[in-house]
Design an enzyme around this catalytic site. Structure first.
Site, PDB file in Angstrom:
ATOM      1  N   PRO A  10     -33.721  -0.119  14.220  1.00 59.72           N
ATOM      2  CA  PRO A  10     -34.768  -1.016  13.736  1.00 59.72           C
ATOM      3  C   PRO A  10     -34.858  -2.331  14.493  1.00 59.72           C
ATOM      4  O   PRO A  10     -33.848  -2.900  14.891  1.00 59.72           O
ATOM      5  CB  PRO A  10     -34.364  -1.275  12.273  1.00 59.72           C
ATOM      6  CG  PRO A  10     -32.908  -0.973  12.215  1.00 59.72           C
ATOM      7  CD  PRO A  10     -32.687   0.138  13.212  1.00 59.72           C
ATOM      8  N   ASN A  11     -36.090  -2.740  14.701  1.00 59.73           N
ATOM      9  CA  ASN A  11     -36.466  -4.028  15.291  1.00 59.73           C
ATOM     10  C   ASN A  11     -36.251  -4.094  16.796  1.00 59.73           C
ATOM     11  O   ASN A  11     -36.625  -5.095  17.419  1.00 59.73           O
ATOM     12  CB  ASN A  11     -35.723  -5.186  14.594  1.00 59.73           C
ATOM     13  CG  ASN A  11     -36.050  -5.249  13.117  1.00 59.73           C
ATOM     14  OD1 ASN A  11     -37.228  -5.264  12.763  1.00 59.73           O
ATOM     15  ND2 ASN A  11     -35.047  -5.226  12.260  1.00 59.73           N
ATOM     16  N   ARG A  18     -38.360 -10.931  20.368  1.00 54.71           N
ATOM     17  CA  ARG A  18     -37.472 -11.110  19.210  1.00 54.71           C
ATOM     18  C   ARG A  18     -36.286 -11.993  19.602  1.00 54.71           C
ATOM     19  O   ARG A  18     -35.470 -11.589  20.435  1.00 54.71           O
ATOM     20  CB  ARG A  18     -36.956  -9.742  18.778  1.00 54.71           C
ATOM     21  CG  ARG A  18     -35.921  -9.781  17.687  1.00 54.71           C
ATOM     22  CD  ARG A  18     -35.280  -8.409  17.504  1.00 54.71           C
ATOM     23  NE  ARG A  18     -34.353  -8.471  16.394  1.00 54.71           N
ATOM     24  CZ  ARG A  18     -33.370  -7.604  16.194  1.00 54.71           C
ATOM     25  NH1 ARG A  18     -33.196  -6.596  17.029  1.00 54.71           N
ATOM     26  NH2 ARG A  18     -32.553  -7.742  15.179  1.00 54.71           N
ATOM     27  N   TYR A  23     -31.247 -12.072  22.240  1.00 55.14           N
ATOM     28  CA  TYR A  23     -31.396 -10.707  22.774  1.00 55.14           C
ATOM     29  C   TYR A  23     -31.963 -10.645  24.190  1.00 55.14           C
ATOM     30  O   TYR A  23     -32.054  -9.565  24.770  1.00 55.14           O
ATOM     31  CB  TYR A  23     -32.267  -9.877  21.833  1.00 55.14           C
ATOM     32  CG  TYR A  23     -31.641  -9.707  20.460  1.00 55.14           C
ATOM     33  CD1 TYR A  23     -30.432  -9.032  20.320  1.00 55.14           C
ATOM     34  CD2 TYR A  23     -32.245 -10.237  19.321  1.00 55.14           C
ATOM     35  CE1 TYR A  23     -29.839  -8.888  19.074  1.00 55.14           C
ATOM     36  CE2 TYR A  23     -31.662 -10.090  18.067  1.00 55.14           C
ATOM     37  CZ  TYR A  23     -30.461  -9.422  17.953  1.00 55.14           C
ATOM     38  OH  TYR A  23     -29.873  -9.277  16.715  1.00 55.14           O
ATOM     39  N   ASN A  74     -27.885   2.261  20.044  1.00 55.20           N
ATOM     40  CA  ASN A  74     -27.953   0.910  19.489  1.00 55.20           C
ATOM     41  C   ASN A  74     -28.613   1.052  18.127  1.00 55.20           C
ATOM     42  O   ASN A  74     -29.842   1.133  18.021  1.00 55.20           O
ATOM     43  CB  ASN A  74     -28.752  -0.038  20.382  1.00 55.20           C
ATOM     44  CG  ASN A  74     -28.705  -1.469  19.841  1.00 55.20           C
ATOM     45  OD1 ASN A  74     -28.249  -1.698  18.720  1.00 55.20           O
ATOM     46  ND2 ASN A  74     -29.175  -2.434  20.613  1.00 55.20           N
ATOM     47  N   ALA A  77     -29.315  -3.058  12.946  1.00 50.97           N
ATOM     48  CA  ALA A  77     -28.666  -3.447  11.691  1.00 50.97           C
ATOM     49  C   ALA A  77     -28.039  -2.263  10.954  1.00 50.97           C
ATOM     50  O   ALA A  77     -27.108  -2.451  10.157  1.00 50.97           O
ATOM     51  CB  ALA A  77     -29.674  -4.156  10.789  1.00 50.97           C
ATOM     52  N   HIS A  80     -24.240  -1.702  10.706  1.00 54.38           N
ATOM     53  CA  HIS A  80     -23.395  -2.387   9.730  1.00 54.38           C
ATOM     54  C   HIS A  80     -23.527  -1.820   8.321  1.00 54.38           C
ATOM     55  O   HIS A  80     -22.816  -2.234   7.420  1.00 54.38           O
ATOM     56  CB  HIS A  80     -23.737  -3.887   9.717  1.00 54.38           C
ATOM     57  CG  HIS A  80     -23.930  -4.452  11.104  1.00 54.38           C
ATOM     58  ND1 HIS A  80     -22.914  -4.481  12.028  1.00 54.38           N
ATOM     59  CD2 HIS A  80     -25.018  -4.977  11.725  1.00 54.38           C
ATOM     60  CE1 HIS A  80     -23.366  -5.018  13.164  1.00 54.38           C
ATOM     61  NE2 HIS A  80     -24.631  -5.320  13.001  1.00 54.38           N
ATOM     62  N   ASP A  87     -22.023   9.722   9.227  1.00 54.03           N
ATOM     63  CA  ASP A  87     -21.827  11.132   8.879  1.00 54.03           C
ATOM     64  C   ASP A  87     -22.561  12.053   9.848  1.00 54.03           C
ATOM     65  O   ASP A  87     -22.094  13.159  10.137  1.00 54.03           O
ATOM     66  CB  ASP A  87     -22.293  11.393   7.444  1.00 54.03           C
ATOM     67  CG  ASP A  87     -21.338  10.819   6.405  1.00 54.03           C
ATOM     68  OD1 ASP A  87     -20.257  10.350   6.790  1.00 54.03           O
ATOM     69  OD2 ASP A  87     -21.693  10.841   5.209  1.00 54.03           O
ATOM     70  N   GLU A  98     -21.530   3.448  21.285  1.00 52.81           N
ATOM     71  CA  GLU A  98     -22.255   2.421  20.529  1.00 52.81           C
ATOM     72  C   GLU A  98     -22.515   1.233  21.453  1.00 52.81           C
ATOM     73  O   GLU A  98     -21.593   0.765  22.126  1.00 52.81           O
ATOM     74  CB  GLU A  98     -21.390   1.986  19.337  1.00 52.81           C
ATOM     75  CG  GLU A  98     -21.995   0.844  18.535  1.00 52.81           C
ATOM     76  CD  GLU A  98     -21.081   0.379  17.403  1.00 52.81           C
ATOM     77  OE1 GLU A  98     -20.212   1.153  16.937  1.00 52.81           O
ATOM     78  OE2 GLU A  98     -21.234  -0.785  16.990  1.00 52.81           O
ATOM     79  N   HIS A 100     -24.582  -2.712  21.957  1.00 52.00           N
ATOM     80  CA  HIS A 100     -25.320  -3.849  21.415  1.00 52.00           C
ATOM     81  C   HIS A 100     -25.641  -4.813  22.540  1.00 52.00           C
ATOM     82  O   HIS A 100     -24.804  -5.039  23.430  1.00 52.00           O
ATOM     83  CB  HIS A 100     -24.496  -4.590  20.354  1.00 52.00           C
ATOM     84  CG  HIS A 100     -24.133  -3.718  19.206  1.00 52.00           C
ATOM     85  ND1 HIS A 100     -25.034  -3.370  18.223  1.00 52.00           N
ATOM     86  CD2 HIS A 100     -22.982  -3.076  18.912  1.00 52.00           C
ATOM     87  CE1 HIS A 100     -24.438  -2.553  17.366  1.00 52.00           C
ATOM     88  NE2 HIS A 100     -23.189  -2.354  17.767  1.00 52.00           N
ATOM     89  N   LEU A 101     -26.819  -5.385  22.474  1.00 44.34           N
ATOM     90  CA  LEU A 101     -27.184  -6.416  23.450  1.00 44.34           C
ATOM     91  C   LEU A 101     -26.324  -7.660  23.260  1.00 44.34           C
ATOM     92  O   LEU A 101     -25.812  -8.241  24.227  1.00 44.34           O
ATOM     93  CB  LEU A 101     -28.667  -6.795  23.276  1.00 44.34           C
ATOM     94  CG  LEU A 101     -29.664  -5.680  23.571  1.00 44.34           C
ATOM     95  CD1 LEU A 101     -30.713  -5.611  22.496  1.00 44.34           C
ATOM     96  CD2 LEU A 101     -30.290  -5.864  24.927  1.00 44.34           C
ATOM     97  N   SER A 102     -26.192  -8.085  22.022  1.00 42.41           N
ATOM     98  CA  SER A 102     -25.471  -9.327  21.720  1.00 42.41           C
ATOM     99  C   SER A 102     -23.993  -9.009  21.456  1.00 42.41           C
ATOM    100  O   SER A 102     -23.635  -7.871  21.157  1.00 42.41           O
ATOM    101  CB  SER A 102     -26.083 -10.004  20.486  1.00 42.41           C
ATOM    102  OG  SER A 102     -25.931  -9.184  19.331  1.00 42.41           O
ATOM    103  N   ARG A 107     -20.921 -13.473  16.301  1.00 43.54           N
ATOM    104  CA  ARG A 107     -22.050 -13.825  15.432  1.00 43.54           C
ATOM    105  C   ARG A 107     -21.611 -13.822  13.957  1.00 43.54           C
ATOM    106  O   ARG A 107     -20.434 -13.962  13.661  1.00 43.54           O
ATOM    107  CB  ARG A 107     -23.220 -12.866  15.703  1.00 43.54           C
ATOM    108  CG  ARG A 107     -23.680 -12.925  17.167  1.00 43.54           C
ATOM    109  CD  ARG A 107     -24.838 -12.000  17.443  1.00 43.54           C
ATOM    110  NE  ARG A 107     -26.006 -12.367  16.634  1.00 43.54           N
ATOM    111  CZ  ARG A 107     -27.062 -11.576  16.428  1.00 43.54           C
ATOM    112  NH1 ARG A 107     -27.086 -10.365  16.972  1.00 43.54           N
ATOM    113  NH2 ARG A 107     -28.083 -11.987  15.688  1.00 43.54           N
ATOM    114  N   ARG A 111     -21.917  -8.954  10.853  1.00 43.03           N
ATOM    115  CA  ARG A 111     -22.118  -8.114  12.052  1.00 43.03           C
ATOM    116  C   ARG A 111     -20.796  -7.672  12.671  1.00 43.03           C
ATOM    117  O   ARG A 111     -20.776  -6.935  13.645  1.00 43.03           O
ATOM    118  CB  ARG A 111     -22.942  -8.864  13.108  1.00 43.03           C
ATOM    119  CG  ARG A 111     -24.340  -9.199  12.679  1.00 43.03           C
ATOM    120  CD  ARG A 111     -25.145  -9.830  13.804  1.00 43.03           C
ATOM    121  NE  ARG A 111     -26.224 -10.626  13.275  1.00 43.03           N
ATOM    122  CZ  ARG A 111     -27.414 -10.139  12.891  1.00 43.03           C
ATOM    123  NH1 ARG A 111     -27.682  -8.853  13.001  1.00 43.03           N
ATOM    124  NH2 ARG A 111     -28.349 -10.934  12.389  1.00 43.03           N
TER     125      ARG A 111
END
Ligand code: DQA
Length: 153
Positions: A10-11, A18, A23, A74, A77, A80, A87, A98, A100-102, A107, A111
């Site tokens: 999402p997002n 954003r 990001y 990625n 949210a 988390h 599953d 996995e 993540h950009l950040s 943070r 997170r």
């Protein structure tokens, strides 16, 4: 042929506009273009997908895992919060990196916990758009190891 599915939660469709201080300015299309170039150079079939829906991501992870494809994920949210994604990874046997950009550990504390990390091969976070390329390379090495081929050609 090795296939790698790059799945975005999402997002992430908002990348570029954003919170650019967090990001970066690269859009998801920029990231996809870089990955397609890398995949083509490595002879890898790339599937690239973004969804804001948890269920669609669960289905995409299942399909990749059952097809024997590697996954760069990625989950945004959902990283988390989503027991369903965790599953799906465990249940389908998907080999997932996995990303993540950040740097999520630098943070907010909510997170810091990933529900999917324990069932992933590893985690790459904090390198902006490059996290995806690093994740792709890590996933590809793991897939080649499994296939018995040399890690780098
Ligand atoms: C993110 C980090 C998550 O905490 C956040 O919810 C995102 C993006 C990242 O790429 O840095 O949506 O996954």
């Amino acid at each position: 042929m090795i296939a790698i599915h790059v799945l975005n939660g999402p997002n992430l469709n908002l990348l570029g506009r954003r919170e650019p201080d967090v990001y970066g300015r690269a859009t998801l299309a920029d990231i996809e273009a870089d990955l397609r170039a890398r995949a083509e150079a490595e002879g890898v079939a790339l599937v690239f997908l973004q969804s804001n829906e948890e269920g669609a991501l669960v289905t995409a992870v299942q399909e990749a895992g059952l097809a024997g494809a590697g996954v760069v994920l990625n989950a945004g949210a959902y990283t988390h919060t989503s027991i369903a994604l965790r599953d799906a990874i465990a249940g389908s046997g998907a080999r997932v990196v996995e990303v993540h950009l950040s740097n999520v550990h630098a943070r907010e504390s909510f997170r810091h916990r990933s529900l999917i990390a324990p069932v992933c091969l590893g985690v790459i976070a904090g390198f902006g758009a490059e996290s995806y390329l690093l994740g792709f390379d890590a996933c590809l090495s793991a897939m080649r190891r499994v296939a018995g081929a040399p890690a780098r050609q």
